[in-house]
Design an enzyme around this catalytic site. Sequence first.
Site, PDB file in Angstrom:
ATOM      1  N   PRO A 187       0.794  -1.190   0.000  1.00  0.00           N
ATOM      2  CA  PRO A 187       0.000   0.000   0.000  1.00  0.00           C
ATOM      3  C   PRO A 187       0.836   1.253   0.000  1.00  0.00           C
ATOM      4  O   PRO A 187       1.770   1.413   0.752  1.00  0.00           O
ATOM      5  CB  PRO A 187      -0.756  -0.074   1.296  1.00  0.00           C
ATOM      6  N   GLU A 188       0.384   2.137  -0.835  1.00  0.00           N
ATOM      7  CA  GLU A 188       0.847   3.511  -0.788  1.00  0.00           C
ATOM      8  C   GLU A 188      -0.369   4.332  -0.365  1.00  0.00           C
ATOM      9  O   GLU A 188      -1.391   3.758  -0.007  1.00  0.00           O
ATOM     10  CB  GLU A 188       1.384   3.918  -2.163  1.00  0.00           C
ATOM     11  N   LYS A 227       1.483   6.381   5.059  1.00  0.00           N
ATOM     12  CA  LYS A 227       1.005   5.038   4.752  1.00  0.00           C
ATOM     13  C   LYS A 227       0.586   4.295   6.014  1.00  0.00           C
ATOM     14  O   LYS A 227       0.412   3.081   6.008  1.00  0.00           O
ATOM     15  CB  LYS A 227       2.090   4.239   4.013  1.00  0.00           C
ATOM     16  N   HIS A 253      -3.003 -16.410   6.127  1.00  0.00           N
ATOM     17  CA  HIS A 253      -2.169 -15.220   6.313  1.00  0.00           C
ATOM     18  C   HIS A 253      -2.719 -14.266   7.361  1.00  0.00           C
ATOM     19  O   HIS A 253      -2.211 -13.169   7.519  1.00  0.00           O
ATOM     20  CB  HIS A 253      -2.007 -14.492   4.979  1.00  0.00           C
ATOM     21  N   ARG A 265      19.160  18.351  -1.560  1.00  0.00           N
ATOM     22  CA  ARG A 265      19.661  17.015  -1.911  1.00  0.00           C
ATOM     23  C   ARG A 265      20.135  16.976  -3.367  1.00  0.00           C
ATOM     24  O   ARG A 265      19.622  16.202  -4.173  1.00  0.00           O
ATOM     25  CB  ARG A 265      18.561  15.976  -1.672  1.00  0.00           C
ATOM     26  N   ARG A 277      15.188  -0.334  -6.441  1.00  0.00           N
ATOM     27  CA  ARG A 277      13.751  -0.377  -6.729  1.00  0.00           C
ATOM     28  C   ARG A 277      13.537  -0.470  -8.230  1.00  0.00           C
ATOM     29  O   ARG A 277      14.146   0.275  -8.997  1.00  0.00           O
ATOM     30  CB  ARG A 277      13.062   0.893  -6.225  1.00  0.00           C
TER      31      ARG A 277
END
Length: 323
Positions: free
Chosen positions: A2-3, A58, A141, A202, A313
Amino acid sequence: MPELPEVETVVRGLSRHIVGQKIKQVKILSARSTLGFTPAKRQGLRGASIKNITRRGKGIIVSLAKQPATARSAGGSDLSLLIHLKMTGQLIYIPHSRHAELVSASKTKILKQVRGDKLEKGRLNYGHPDKNFIETMPSRHTRVWFELSKGNLYFNDQRRFGWVKLTPTAEVPNDKFFSNLGMEPFDKNFTPAFLYSAIQRRPKSNIKTIILDQSLVTGIGNIYSDEALFYAGIKPTRLGKSITKADTTKLVSAIKKVLEKGIKYMGTSVNTHRTPEGAMGQMQNYLVAYDRKDLPCRKRCGSTIKKIRLNGRGTHYCPICQK
DNA sequence: TGCCCCCTGCAG
DNA sequence: CTGCAGGGGGCA
């Protein structure tokens, strides 16, 4: 899974179904999926009612109100359940009224559709040919099982990366995870100026890594970062120092646009994401970059989507449309 | 600021 | 069988 859009979908669904219900019992089926379930706090959980459910980044916050009797005798503060679904978490709610129906439906479907070797009792529809198929819960699960007054809530998590934390509500702002989160993308202060100045700090990071940093802006993950960069026309490998103010303006609108679209379609179910009702999201049908390796660019530029690895990623982009 | 790791299951 | 998967914590 999930985002932000997937988590938002889960939070909205749960809000409709379980706010106001009481927690009758909590069964922990996988101890490593939980934190803070001390005997004292578990005592405070019994009979507590669910006040509201919110999202931050999230993460999910389920605020509880003490049972009146407990409040009088035990003192102490109200509790909150903090939940992170990480990669494969699900929160599935099955009201008592629908449980029998599901069991019977699942038996029929098992007989009709499922190869014997694929079937494992109590499994959710992950990998099942019928994507809307729900078997009986708890599944193999299920890690935490909440018995509520009108139904059952199941925290399922195949890979066990996710967690359910029991925390006094007053302590939530100090929580390790929640206290490190940055700006919400739908906050009015998430502006091009804000993002631009963050990017300037950055210069040597690539832009995808920057927008994945949850301490800067929270909720964007691997799917929606690729999607946003596609719409903004920015190559994911571009370094911070090369990003202009104009790029940033496009990127901020692209981020909001893809997240809104993700919410509209109830999230991306390329894998285990499900709504609390067990249905798939539909956003996977509208992706432009993520999961489209070697497929034609949707801008009809004639190129196909490339897939590279960026900081570990999988990263998808159009080599023509993204500069 | 990048890498390895947590864990399980699926695709190739 | 190997590599890869919606995340993020801990460690150089």
